[in-house]
Design a protein around this motif. Sequence first.
Motif, PDB file in Angstrom:
ATOM      1  N   THR A 134       0.848  -1.171   0.000  1.00  0.00           N
ATOM      2  CA  THR A 134       0.000   0.000   0.000  1.00  0.00           C
ATOM      3  C   THR A 134       0.894   1.234   0.000  1.00  0.00           C
ATOM      4  N   ASN A 135       0.313   2.432   0.012  1.00  0.00           N
ATOM      5  CA  ASN A 135       1.148   3.627  -0.125  1.00  0.00           C
ATOM      6  C   ASN A 135       1.173   4.491   1.134  1.00  0.00           C
ATOM      7  N   ARG A 136       0.706   3.932   2.259  1.00  0.00           N
ATOM      8  CA  ARG A 136       0.749   4.662   3.525  1.00  0.00           C
ATOM      9  C   ARG A 136       1.141   3.694   4.636  1.00  0.00           C
ATOM     10  N   PHE A 137       1.607   4.249   5.756  1.00  0.00           N
ATOM     11  CA  PHE A 137       1.896   3.415   6.917  1.00  0.00           C
ATOM     12  C   PHE A 137       0.639   2.627   7.298  1.00  0.00           C
ATOM     13  N   VAL A 138       0.809   1.394   7.717  1.00  0.00           N
ATOM     14  CA  VAL A 138      -0.311   0.540   8.104  1.00  0.00           C
ATOM     15  C   VAL A 138      -0.389   0.473   9.628  1.00  0.00           C
ATOM     16  N   THR A 139      -1.537   0.888  10.184  1.00  0.00           N
ATOM     17  CA  THR A 139      -1.689   0.899  11.647  1.00  0.00           C
ATOM     18  C   THR A 139      -2.839   0.026  12.134  1.00  0.00           C
ATOM     19  N   GLY A 140      -3.457  -0.719  11.244  1.00  0.00           N
ATOM     20  CA  GLY A 140      -4.540  -1.626  11.611  1.00  0.00           C
ATOM     21  C   GLY A 140      -5.044  -2.310  10.364  1.00  0.00           C
ATOM     22  N   VAL A 141      -5.598  -3.532  10.527  1.00  0.00           N
ATOM     23  CA  VAL A 141      -6.064  -4.316   9.382  1.00  0.00           C
ATOM     24  C   VAL A 141      -7.372  -5.012   9.749  1.00  0.00           C
ATOM     25  N   THR A 142      -8.324  -5.055   8.808  1.00  0.00           N
ATOM     26  CA  THR A 142      -9.531  -5.847   9.004  1.00  0.00           C
ATOM     27  C   THR A 142     -10.119  -6.264   7.664  1.00  0.00           C
ATOM     28  N   TRP A 143     -10.775  -7.408   7.661  1.00  0.00           N
ATOM     29  CA  TRP A 143     -11.562  -7.871   6.522  1.00  0.00           C
ATOM     30  C   TRP A 143     -13.029  -7.868   6.924  1.00  0.00           C
ATOM     31  N   VAL A 144     -13.923  -7.483   6.004  1.00  0.00           N
ATOM     32  CA  VAL A 144     -15.362  -7.581   6.247  1.00  0.00           C
ATOM     33  C   VAL A 144     -16.075  -7.722   4.905  1.00  0.00           C
ATOM     34  N   ASP A 145     -16.875  -8.761   4.762  1.00  0.00           N
ATOM     35  CA  ASP A 145     -17.640  -9.005   3.537  1.00  0.00           C
ATOM     36  C   ASP A 145     -16.770  -8.947   2.286  1.00  0.00           C
ATOM     37  N   SER A 183      -4.891   3.727  15.701  1.00  0.00           N
ATOM     38  CA  SER A 183      -4.080   2.559  16.056  1.00  0.00           C
ATOM     39  C   SER A 183      -5.006   1.379  16.298  1.00  0.00           C
ATOM     40  N   GLY A 184      -4.818   0.329  15.510  1.00  0.00           N
ATOM     41  CA  GLY A 184      -5.691  -0.833  15.629  1.00  0.00           C
ATOM     42  C   GLY A 184      -6.986  -0.622  14.870  1.00  0.00           C
ATOM     43  N   LEU A 185      -7.503  -1.711  14.284  1.00  0.00           N
ATOM     44  CA  LEU A 185      -8.737  -1.613  13.498  1.00  0.00           C
ATOM     45  C   LEU A 185      -9.407  -2.973  13.457  1.00  0.00           C
ATOM     46  N   GLU A 186     -10.728  -2.975  13.615  1.00  0.00           N
ATOM     47  CA  GLU A 186     -11.503  -4.198  13.444  1.00  0.00           C
ATOM     48  C   GLU A 186     -12.941  -3.856  13.083  1.00  0.00           C
ATOM     49  N   SER A 187     -13.557  -4.705  12.291  1.00  0.00           N
ATOM     50  CA  SER A 187     -14.971  -4.585  11.969  1.00  0.00           C
ATOM     51  C   SER A 187     -15.770  -5.482  12.901  1.00  0.00           C
ATOM     52  N   ASP A 188     -17.022  -5.104  13.163  1.00  0.00           N
ATOM     53  CA  ASP A 188     -17.897  -5.978  13.944  1.00  0.00           C
ATOM     54  C   ASP A 188     -18.631  -6.955  13.036  1.00  0.00           C
ATOM     55  N   GLY A 189     -18.273  -6.976  11.741  1.00  0.00           N
ATOM     56  CA  GLY A 189     -18.918  -7.866  10.788  1.00  0.00           C
ATOM     57  C   GLY A 189     -20.225  -7.323  10.262  1.00  0.00           C
ATOM     58  N   ALA A 190     -20.580  -6.124  10.697  1.00  0.00           N
ATOM     59  CA  ALA A 190     -21.844  -5.529  10.273  1.00  0.00           C
ATOM     60  C   ALA A 190     -21.618  -4.077   9.893  1.00  0.00           C
ATOM     61  N   GLY A 191     -22.116  -3.149  10.712  1.00  0.00           N
ATOM     62  CA  GLY A 191     -22.103  -1.757  10.308  1.00  0.00           C
ATOM     63  C   GLY A 191     -21.082  -0.873  10.956  1.00  0.00           C
ATOM     64  N   LEU A 192     -20.176  -1.432  11.769  1.00  0.00           N
ATOM     65  CA  LEU A 192     -19.236  -0.586  12.496  1.00  0.00           C
ATOM     66  C   LEU A 192     -17.794  -1.068  12.360  1.00  0.00           C
ATOM     67  N   PHE A 193     -16.875  -0.098  12.413  1.00  0.00           N
ATOM     68  CA  PHE A 193     -15.463  -0.358  12.661  1.00  0.00           C
ATOM     69  C   PHE A 193     -15.152   0.116  14.076  1.00  0.00           C
ATOM     70  N   TYR A 194     -14.182  -0.531  14.706  1.00  0.00           N
ATOM     71  CA  TYR A 194     -13.636  -0.068  15.979  1.00  0.00           C
ATOM     72  C   TYR A 194     -12.148   0.206  15.777  1.00  0.00           C
ATOM     73  N   CYS A 195     -11.662   1.330  16.302  1.00  0.00           N
ATOM     74  CA  CYS A 195     -10.250   1.665  16.143  1.00  0.00           C
ATOM     75  C   CYS A 195      -9.757   2.474  17.333  1.00  0.00           C
ATOM     76  N   GLY A 196      -8.474   2.309  17.650  1.00  0.00           N
ATOM     77  CA  GLY A 196      -7.854   3.094  18.696  1.00  0.00           C
ATOM     78  C   GLY A 196      -7.610   4.519  18.222  1.00  0.00           C
ATOM     79  N   ASP A 197      -7.581   5.435  19.191  1.00  0.00           N
ATOM     80  CA  ASP A 197      -7.461   6.862  18.884  1.00  0.00           C
ATOM     81  C   ASP A 197      -6.018   7.335  19.078  1.00  0.00           C
ATOM     82  N   GLY A 198      -5.110   6.720  18.308  1.00  0.00           N
ATOM     83  CA  GLY A 198      -3.716   7.163  18.316  1.00  0.00           C
ATOM     84  C   GLY A 198      -3.050   7.062  19.666  1.00  0.00           C
ATOM     85  N   ASP A 199      -2.515   8.173  20.149  1.00  0.00           N
ATOM     86  CA  ASP A 199      -1.802   8.192  21.423  1.00  0.00           C
ATOM     87  C   ASP A 199      -2.720   8.358  22.631  1.00  0.00           C
ATOM     88  N   LYS A 200      -4.020   8.363  22.420  1.00  0.00           N
ATOM     89  CA  LYS A 200      -4.961   8.546  23.521  1.00  0.00           C
ATOM     90  C   LYS A 200      -5.466   7.191  24.032  1.00  0.00           C
TER      91      LYS A 200
END
Length: 212
Positions: A134-145, A183-200
């Motif tokens: 990819t062309n940017r730093f990777v800070t989280g990965v998820t697959w959904v549908d 920082s960090g990324l995941e899908s709930d398999g439906a309508g939402l992603f969850y991700c960390g808020d950087g340094d917070k």
Amino acid sequence: MTITNADITRTYGPFPGVEKVHGVSFDGANVWFASGDRLNQLDTVKGEIIRTIDVPAHAGTAFDGTHLFQIAEDRIQKIDPQTGSVLGTIPAPGKGGDSGLAWAEGSLWVGHYRERKIHQIDPATGKVLRSIETNRFVTGVTWVDGELWHGTWEEGESELRRIDPATGKVLDALAMPPGGGLSGLESDGAGLFYCGDGDKSTLRAVRRPKRA
């Protein structure tokens, strides 16, 4: 590429004793997130941590339906979520430069932060099966549908990006608010992603775009 502003539906935290969120996963009911020296299980309805597992948890987190997988420095741990026991480890492909972890199609998918790659690896051996650039730093990965998304945080800007898994071409992007990280990324398999808020020590729920 279509860029739209991320629709953040809820922010969780800050959480006591958590400096930042390192990795995120979803077990079908609750979110798990890594915070350096432990894994935390979050009740997304109450917004409360309901359980912790004391294991090194330095980057991505994943769930295969039975076990948790957690990056710890240069290795990936396989964890029994019921007992908290580490059942085994495999080498991480980035040798400590890993960020982001997902489970899909019987494989683990690992973000390689500064190399701007996502590796598909064998969960039993750690062998790299293929790599996506990819062309940017990777800070989280998820697959959904069948969609591959990754988080990025670079030069003060952070986005959720949907990429073509064959070419790495960016297809869609959700821009996070200025001044924040991802920082960090995941899908709930439906309508939402969850991700960390950087340094917070906070975690965000982001609405997933609907497909026609």
